[in-house]
Structure formats: structure tokens, C-alpha cells
Enzyme design. Sequence first.
Site, short mmCIF file in Angstrom:
data_model
loop_
_atom_site.label_atom_id
_atom_site.label_comp_id
_atom_site.label_asym_id
_atom_site.label_seq_id
_atom_site.Cartn_x
_atom_site.Cartn_y
_atom_site.Cartn_z
N HIS A 94 0.83 -1.21 0.00
CA HIS A 94 0.00 0.00 0.00
C HIS A 94 0.87 1.27 0.00
O HIS A 94 2.05 1.21 -0.35
CB HIS A 94 -1.00 -0.04 1.17
CG HIS A 94 -1.61 -1.41 1.34
ND1 HIS A 94 -2.57 -1.91 0.51
CD2 HIS A 94 -1.34 -2.42 2.23
CE1 HIS A 94 -2.90 -3.15 0.87
NE2 HIS A 94 -2.16 -3.48 1.91
N GLU A 131 -1.89 0.24 8.40
CA GLU A 131 -1.03 -0.82 7.87
C GLU A 131 0.09 -0.25 7.01
O GLU A 131 1.24 -0.71 7.10
CB GLU A 131 -1.85 -1.82 7.05
CG GLU A 131 -1.00 -2.98 6.51
CD GLU A 131 -1.66 -3.73 5.36
OE1 GLU A 131 -2.87 -3.56 5.13
OE2 GLU A 131 -0.92 -4.48 4.68
N HIS A 186 3.23 -6.79 4.62
CA HIS A 186 1.85 -6.41 4.92
C HIS A 186 1.50 -6.75 6.36
O HIS A 186 2.26 -7.45 7.05
CB HIS A 186 0.88 -7.18 4.00
CG HIS A 186 0.91 -6.74 2.57
ND1 HIS A 186 -0.04 -5.91 2.01
CD2 HIS A 186 1.80 -7.02 1.58
CE1 HIS A 186 0.26 -5.69 0.73
NE2 HIS A 186 1.37 -6.36 0.44
N GLU A 264 2.18 -11.43 5.77
CA GLU A 264 1.18 -10.77 6.62
C GLU A 264 1.68 -10.96 8.05
O GLU A 264 1.51 -12.03 8.64
CB GLU A 264 -0.20 -11.41 6.43
CG GLU A 264 -0.75 -11.34 5.00
CD GLU A 264 -1.41 -10.01 4.68
OE1 GLU A 264 -1.38 -9.10 5.55
OE2 GLU A 264 -1.96 -9.87 3.57
ZN LIG Z 1 -1.86 -5.26 2.94
#
Ligand SMILES: [Zn+2]
Length: 301
Positions: A94, A131, A186, A264
Amino acid sequence: MRATLVCVATVMKPSRLSPAAAVCALLCIAGCGAGRSSSVRVVDLPQPLQSAGSTGFKVTVATAQSPAPAPVPATAVAPLKPLSGRVITIDPGHNGGNFTHPEEIGRLVNDGNGEKECDTTGTAAPDGYREADFNWSVAERLRALLLAAGARVVMTRHSNTGVGPCITERAAIGNRAHSNAAISIHADGGPVNGSGFAILIPGQIPSRANRSIIAPSRDLALALRTSLERDGLHTSTYDGVDGLAVRTDLGGLNLSRVPKVFVEVANMQNAADEAPMERPAYREGVARALLAGLERFLPQR
Ligand SMILES: [Zn+2]
């Protein structure tokens, strides 16, 4: 270096070398060693050196040797670093500016197995910690660690205030760099009662365009899983199997042609997972674990 050996022999007749002088010359040559360029010179000794009734000869053997190599200072040889010569692409998921540019990141692109948004905002903790901020912090820390380990590092974005890039470009950056490994960082927005990390690995897409990276990407994931567990993190209670989840819906994996995974790190919707994420020491620990995993995946040559 040039060495000179001198033999002196005395003979009665100066018109030819005596056996003693010849033996002396041969001994001189042998003494200077085989395989070297040598020459023998026989000269009359000066009169004062000759005894009465005899003639003296001086036999000189000159041996040319190759110059000895200059000693190499110990400091001239740099120690090989763990990731010297390796190229690592870091993809911080992102971007901080995505939140204010929904149309720009919302346009559809070909993800290699269908269509998907160019990029997304990512999740955020209930207290607003984003995030994108977490991903960027871990990525910057990992970048510094990789550079210190001798790697060349390629980033898919260079700040946390911009927009994108699209998932297609994130994959292309890693491909163009011929990366030995690419890692997308992430954090998840999972169920409130779920916790732990998951590593997303590429699965076979219908075009089979990513088939060459499936096995090495899994190896990369296994190396990273070991390091994350050693850092005290645990595998996800809700995503994948034993911390690994095969995905065919992520453009970043479908379009990659170099070994790549998404990590993640934790679930930002779970209080126990999320609280430490806001601490710099935790993010540094995650970065060090990722470094260790990359070093395990890319052993020193
Ligand atoms: Zn993400």
C-alpha cells in the site's frame, strides 16, 4: 631478484676448463636450482690471485628468478558479507497517500489471473494506526539491514506519502531488477479473535506464466517462517496451513518472475497482535527476522 654464485678452480692449462672447473660450474648450476634461467661465465683470475705455475679461472653462474610477488596487505581483501552480490526487492504494501486518492488506486488492472484494483489502502488498527505506516517502517528497517549485509536493495516505493504504485508495477520492479528474492510486507485485517502471521505464496495460475517461481517462492516462505517463529511470532490461527497460504488472486505474485512472497506479519484487528506493532523494537525485530530468513534462503556463495 638476481642470485650470483661464484666458484673458483685452479688448473694447469689455461687453454681449456679443467675437470675441476667443469665440475665446479655444474655444481653451481645445480645449486641454483633447475628450471631457472642460468648462464655460466668463465674468466681468468687476476694475476695476484694465481699461484706460481698455475692459472686460475673464476666460474660465475647467474640465475634470473621471477620477482617475488609483493605481499598483499591483509586489509586489501574485504570480507564477504552474507548477501554480497544479491538483489532483494522490498515491496512495502500500500502507500500512505492511497487513502486520499481512491479513484487513482481504484482503477482496474490485469493481475495475471483476472482484474483487480491498481492498489488498496490496506487495513488499520482500531486506534487508527495504519497498515501502510507499519509496512513502511518494517521495510525501511529491513532495507538498512540488507544493505549492511551486502545486498543491493530495490524498493517498490520510496516514501510513505505517495500513491501506489499499482500491483502490476510492484511486480515489474522486482522482475526488472532480476531480484534473487522479493518480499512484500503487509499486515492483515483479519477476524478479531484471530492472530499470528501468514506467508502468502504463489499458486499455479491458468496461464502457468509464474510456474518457475512457485517452488523457490515456497522455499523462501519456509525460510522466513523459521526465522519469524524464532523471533517469537506464531503462525496464523485463521489463514493458511502452518503459516503458509497459496494464492492465485494477487497480482504481485501472479506477475512476478522472481521468487516472491507476501508476509502478513500480524492481524491488526486483534488487540494482542496489534499492540506490539506500534512499538519500534517490535518492528525492528520483525525486520531482523526477515533478514535472517532471506540469508537462510540465499546462503553465501
Ligand atoms: Zn496489505
